[in-house]
Scaffold this motif. Structure first.
Motif, PDB file in Angstrom:
ATOM      1  N   GLY A   1      42.289  12.161 -21.142  1.00 40.88           N
ATOM      2  CA  GLY A   1      41.555  11.290 -20.249  1.00 40.88           C
ATOM      3  C   GLY A   1      41.547   9.864 -20.735  1.00 40.88           C
ATOM      4  O   GLY A   1      41.607   9.602 -21.946  1.00 40.88           O
TER       5      GLY A   1
ATOM      6  N   GLU B   1      39.451   6.132 -19.793  1.00 47.64           N
ATOM      7  CA  GLU B   1      38.427   5.454 -18.999  1.00 47.64           C
ATOM      8  C   GLU B   1      38.216   4.047 -19.546  1.00 47.64           C
ATOM      9  O   GLU B   1      37.999   3.857 -20.747  1.00 47.64           O
ATOM     10  CB  GLU B   1      37.110   6.234 -19.026  1.00 47.64           C
ATOM     11  CG  GLU B   1      36.064   5.673 -18.087  1.00 47.64           C
ATOM     12  CD  GLU B   1      34.854   6.571 -17.953  1.00 47.64           C
ATOM     13  OE1 GLU B   1      33.934   6.237 -17.176  1.00 47.64           O
ATOM     14  OE2 GLU B   1      34.808   7.625 -18.629  1.00 47.64           O
TER      15      GLU B   1
ATOM     16  N   THR C   1      31.690  18.746 -11.599  1.00 50.66           N
ATOM     17  CA  THR C   1      31.899  17.362 -12.028  1.00 50.66           C
ATOM     18  C   THR C   1      30.939  16.397 -11.345  1.00 50.66           C
ATOM     19  O   THR C   1      30.855  15.232 -11.717  1.00 50.66           O
ATOM     20  CB  THR C   1      33.340  16.900 -11.725  1.00 50.66           C
ATOM     21  OG1 THR C   1      33.557  16.963 -10.305  1.00 50.66           O
ATOM     22  CG2 THR C   1      34.354  17.783 -12.415  1.00 50.66           C
TER      23      THR C   1
ATOM     24  N   GLU D   1      40.917  23.864 -19.011  1.00 46.83           N
ATOM     25  CA  GLU D   1      41.084  22.413 -19.079  1.00 46.83           C
ATOM     26  C   GLU D   1      41.734  22.019 -20.399  1.00 46.83           C
ATOM     27  O   GLU D   1      41.264  22.401 -21.474  1.00 46.83           O
ATOM     28  CB  GLU D   1      39.738  21.691 -18.950  1.00 46.83           C
ATOM     29  CG  GLU D   1      39.142  21.722 -17.564  1.00 46.83           C
ATOM     30  CD  GLU D   1      37.998  20.725 -17.425  1.00 46.83           C
ATOM     31  OE1 GLU D   1      38.069  19.840 -16.546  1.00 46.83           O
ATOM     32  OE2 GLU D   1      37.029  20.839 -18.200  1.00 46.83           O
TER      33      GLU D   1
ATOM     34  N   GLN E   1      42.609  20.549 -15.275  1.00 49.82           N
ATOM     35  CA  GLN E   1      41.306  19.927 -15.056  1.00 49.82           C
ATOM     36  C   GLN E   1      40.593  20.525 -13.860  1.00 49.82           C
ATOM     37  O   GLN E   1      41.210  21.037 -12.935  1.00 49.82           O
ATOM     38  CB  GLN E   1      41.476  18.425 -14.823  1.00 49.82           C
ATOM     39  CG  GLN E   1      42.392  18.111 -13.652  1.00 49.82           C
ATOM     40  CD  GLN E   1      42.827  16.660 -13.608  1.00 49.82           C
ATOM     41  OE1 GLN E   1      42.119  15.825 -13.056  1.00 49.82           O
ATOM     42  NE2 GLN E   1      43.998  16.378 -14.185  1.00 49.82           N
TER      43      GLN E   1
ATOM     44  N   TYR F   1      43.187  18.298 -21.015  1.00 56.57           N
ATOM     45  CA  TYR F   1      43.591  17.036 -20.406  1.00 56.57           C
ATOM     46  C   TYR F   1      43.417  15.867 -21.378  1.00 56.57           C
ATOM     47  O   TYR F   1      42.567  15.873 -22.266  1.00 56.57           O
ATOM     48  CB  TYR F   1      42.802  16.775 -19.120  1.00 56.57           C
ATOM     49  CG  TYR F   1      41.326  16.547 -19.309  1.00 56.57           C
ATOM     50  CD1 TYR F   1      40.824  15.298 -19.657  1.00 56.57           C
ATOM     51  CD2 TYR F   1      40.414  17.587 -19.118  1.00 56.57           C
ATOM     52  CE1 TYR F   1      39.461  15.085 -19.837  1.00 56.57           C
ATOM     53  CE2 TYR F   1      39.064  17.389 -19.284  1.00 56.57           C
ATOM     54  CZ  TYR F   1      38.586  16.138 -19.642  1.00 56.57           C
ATOM     55  OH  TYR F   1      37.249  15.946 -19.814  1.00 56.57           O
TER      56      TYR F   1
ATOM     57  N   LYS G   1      42.808  11.295 -15.623  1.00 57.79           N
ATOM     58  CA  LYS G   1      42.983  12.558 -16.333  1.00 57.79           C
ATOM     59  C   LYS G   1      44.406  13.061 -16.102  1.00 57.79           C
ATOM     60  O   LYS G   1      44.897  13.056 -14.972  1.00 57.79           O
ATOM     61  CB  LYS G   1      41.993  13.618 -15.846  1.00 57.79           C
ATOM     62  CG  LYS G   1      40.559  13.389 -16.282  1.00 57.79           C
ATOM     63  CD  LYS G   1      39.668  14.533 -15.815  1.00 57.79           C
ATOM     64  CE  LYS G   1      38.231  14.331 -16.270  1.00 57.79           C
ATOM     65  NZ  LYS G   1      37.353  15.434 -15.797  1.00 57.79           N
TER      66      LYS G   1
ATOM     67  N   LEU H   1      34.888  17.796 -25.933  1.00 57.54           N
ATOM     68  CA  LEU H   1      35.353  16.472 -25.509  1.00 57.54           C
ATOM     69  C   LEU H   1      35.232  15.511 -26.671  1.00 57.54           C
ATOM     70  O   LEU H   1      34.145  15.347 -27.248  1.00 57.54           O
ATOM     71  CB  LEU H   1      34.512  15.971 -24.330  1.00 57.54           C
ATOM     72  CG  LEU H   1      34.899  14.610 -23.734  1.00 57.54           C
ATOM     73  CD1 LEU H   1      36.296  14.663 -23.134  1.00 57.54           C
ATOM     74  CD2 LEU H   1      33.877  14.162 -22.695  1.00 57.54           C
TER      75      LEU H   1
ATOM     76  N   ASP I   1      39.204   5.790 -14.209  1.00 52.64           N
ATOM     77  CA  ASP I   1      38.959   7.054 -14.903  1.00 52.64           C
ATOM     78  C   ASP I   1      40.144   7.961 -14.588  1.00 52.64           C
ATOM     79  O   ASP I   1      40.307   8.421 -13.453  1.00 52.64           O
ATOM     80  CB  ASP I   1      37.644   7.667 -14.418  1.00 52.64           C
ATOM     81  CG  ASP I   1      37.267   8.923 -15.190  1.00 52.64           C
ATOM     82  OD1 ASP I   1      38.079   9.391 -16.002  1.00 52.64           O
ATOM     83  OD2 ASP I   1      36.160   9.445 -14.959  1.00 52.64           O
TER      84      ASP I   1
ATOM     85  N   HIS J   1      38.423  19.614 -10.513  1.00 58.30           N
ATOM     86  CA  HIS J   1      38.644  18.453  -9.650  1.00 58.30           C
ATOM     87  C   HIS J   1      37.675  18.448  -8.481  1.00 58.30           C
ATOM     88  O   HIS J   1      37.569  19.431  -7.741  1.00 58.30           O
ATOM     89  CB  HIS J   1      40.075  18.452  -9.118  1.00 58.30           C
ATOM     90  CG  HIS J   1      40.423  17.240  -8.297  1.00 58.30           C
ATOM     91  ND1 HIS J   1      40.481  15.967  -8.837  1.00 58.30           N
ATOM     92  CD2 HIS J   1      40.723  17.105  -6.985  1.00 58.30           C
ATOM     93  CE1 HIS J   1      40.813  15.104  -7.888  1.00 58.30           C
ATOM     94  NE2 HIS J   1      40.952  15.767  -6.749  1.00 58.30           N
TER      95      HIS J   1
END
Length: 474
Positions: free
Chosen positions: A127, A129, A147, A123, A140, A125, A136, A81, A134, A142
């Motif tokens: 994103g 925020e 999460t 994943e 992902q 994605y 996406k 990430l 938030d 979900h």
């Protein structure tokens, strides 16, 4: 058929939305691309597992023909990430699994879960925020345990080799001033726990327009679109309130019967935990409703327009003990489908057999007693033991289509009884190392409305898993 606003031109809409948000968020940005990359995180989980399953199918019930299978292997998940850049982040997750030479019979038996060797990009994605939102866009997980979000109707399963994933757009709107979170999502593809789930051969899962429906078996059915929405409120001390609605459109359930239609799912939950009564002990009370409604030839050919009601009362952290009692009941002549994905559980679900094997069958009344103990209270840090006992009776039997199983014989019903034990050990000496074991067994008795029985079958399953979580870039 009902379709969402993203059914046509979904990808174009998604990336246009991302571009718009990039422009509107520039006024708040101060990060550079270099800083964002430097702030990236990378982590991984490595695990090893073993699964033994002994199952006898009915009818007829017989103790002379058990099907006992074994499988084991090692797997890994790698997560990356980036840091924030004008509010945007890029997330990537890869999963992989290798099994220890299972037999051909085991490969067939575990086709929809553990028999999934290979590598999957689960994943990918973009994103965003910022303050209250938030977002996406892409592949992902979900509303899953992974999460940390509540999984009422559309939820990623995380319990076997591969975590399920969805492809589409999801957003959470955080209204802190009124203690409310609103979630919406639109998905057009799904990846299950193996490639076989979505109609492929053996191997790692692939994203396709096929999806698991809770209660209709372990394989995916072709669909057009998935819409999910929920709202949670936590503004009152000790109170939690959640309402949700989901829709899967154009589901093709049974080709032979030409059964196709939409499924609408409804959900409501209210929970309350008291202030501490003594030490840190609290009492919890929860109520939940789930309902499914169908249309088209799916409604004409099958009775899936059921209601599921459940409640639970618990005493928590009583000198290390947790005690719970849960009860659920389903419409007498209609099965209640539970949701989309394999993690749409409820209070009377079991740790291995989950919420679908019998919990949501038409006419099922189910009781579940649970006790857990944290052994850190007697000096064994990181070790916890949990146990459940459940029993249930299916009331229906006159309507051939009202049975929980597709093709259940006319005039039949089942009674269930079982128990499980779970051990979880977070090793204090090695941060991130976790060892867990689950044993579950259940008796199912096939009965007829004339009072006779076709005997009892016994299911047994044992899971053993060791996992290690660690950071790479730190």
């Amino acid at each position: 058929m009902k379709t969402s606003v993203l059914t046509m031109g979904k990808r174009e809409f998604a990336f246009s939305l991302a571009a718009l948000m990039a422009m509107t968020s520039s006024a708040y940005a101060s990060d550079s691309l270099e800083q964002a990359l430097q702030a990236s995180t990378m982590s991984a989980t490595v695990f090893s597992y073993y699964d033994m399953d002994k199952t006898e199918y009915f009818p007829p019930a017989s103790s002379t023909n058990p099907n006992r299978q074994h499988i084991g292997g090692i797997g890994a998940e790698l997560r990356f990430l980036t840091g924030s850049y004008y509010g945007f982040r890029l997330g990537l997750t890869t999963q992989g699994l290798v099994n220890f030479a299972p037999s051909n019979a085991a490969k067939d038996f575990y086709a929809y879960d553990w028999n999934s060797e290979g590598v999957a990009l689960s994943e990918t994605y973009l994103g965003y925020e910022h303050d209250y939102i938030d977002l996406k866009i892409g592949r992902q997980y979900h509303n899953s345990k992974y999460t940390g979000l509540v999984p009422p109707l559309v939820a990623t399963n995380t319990d076997v080799g591969y975590k399920e994933a969805f492809e589409g757009v999801s957003a959470r709107i955080k209204l802190d001033s009124i203690d409310t979170v609103i979630g919406v999502a639109d998905f057009w593809k799904f990846a299950g726990r193996s490639n076989a789930v979505t109609g492929g051969d053996d191997g790692a899962p692939r994203f396709k327009d096929r999806v698991i429906i809770g209660g209709l078996g372990p394989y995916g059915f072709k669909f057009d679109n998935i819409f999910n929405s929920f709202v949670t409120y936590s503004g009152l001390s000790g109170v939690s309130l959640t309402a949700a609605y989901a829709n899967v459109s154009g589901l093709e359930y049974d080709d032979a019967a030409n059964s196709k239609g939409d499924i609408n799912f409804y959900f409501a939950h209210a929970g309350y935990k008291t202030p501490a009564l003594f030490e840190n002990t609290v009492v919890g009370i929860d109520f939940m409703y789930k309902g499914s409604r169908t249309n088209g030839t799916l409604k004409e050919n099958f009775d899936f327009n059921g209601d599921y009601y459940t409640g639970m009362v618990g005493l928590y952290n009583a000198y290390g003990f947790d005690f719970r009692y849960a009860y659920s009941t389903v419409s007498k002549n209609q099965m209640a489908l539970q949701g989309i994905g394999n993690d749409c559980g409820a209070f009377t679900a079991t740790p291995i057999y989950g919420p679908f094997l019998f919990m949501s069958f038409a006419g099922m009344n189910l009781h579940k007693l649970s006790v857990g103990y944290d052994l850190s209270n007697i000096g064994v840090d990181g070790l916890r033991v949990d146990a459940d006992y459940w029993y249930g009776e299916q009331r229906n039997g006159n309507n051939v289509r009202s049975g929980g199983l597709h093709g259940q014989a006319p005039g039949t019903r089942i009674d269930v009884e079982g128990w499980d034990m779970q051990l979880t050990y977070n090793v204090p000496a090695v941060k991130g190392l976790k060892i867990s074991a689950i044993y579950e067994t259940m008796d199912r008795k096939l009965k007829y409305t004339n009072g006779s029985s076709n005997g009892k079958t016994t299911d047994e399953e044992f899971w053993l898993r060791a996992s290690y979580d660690f950071d790479i870039l730190k």
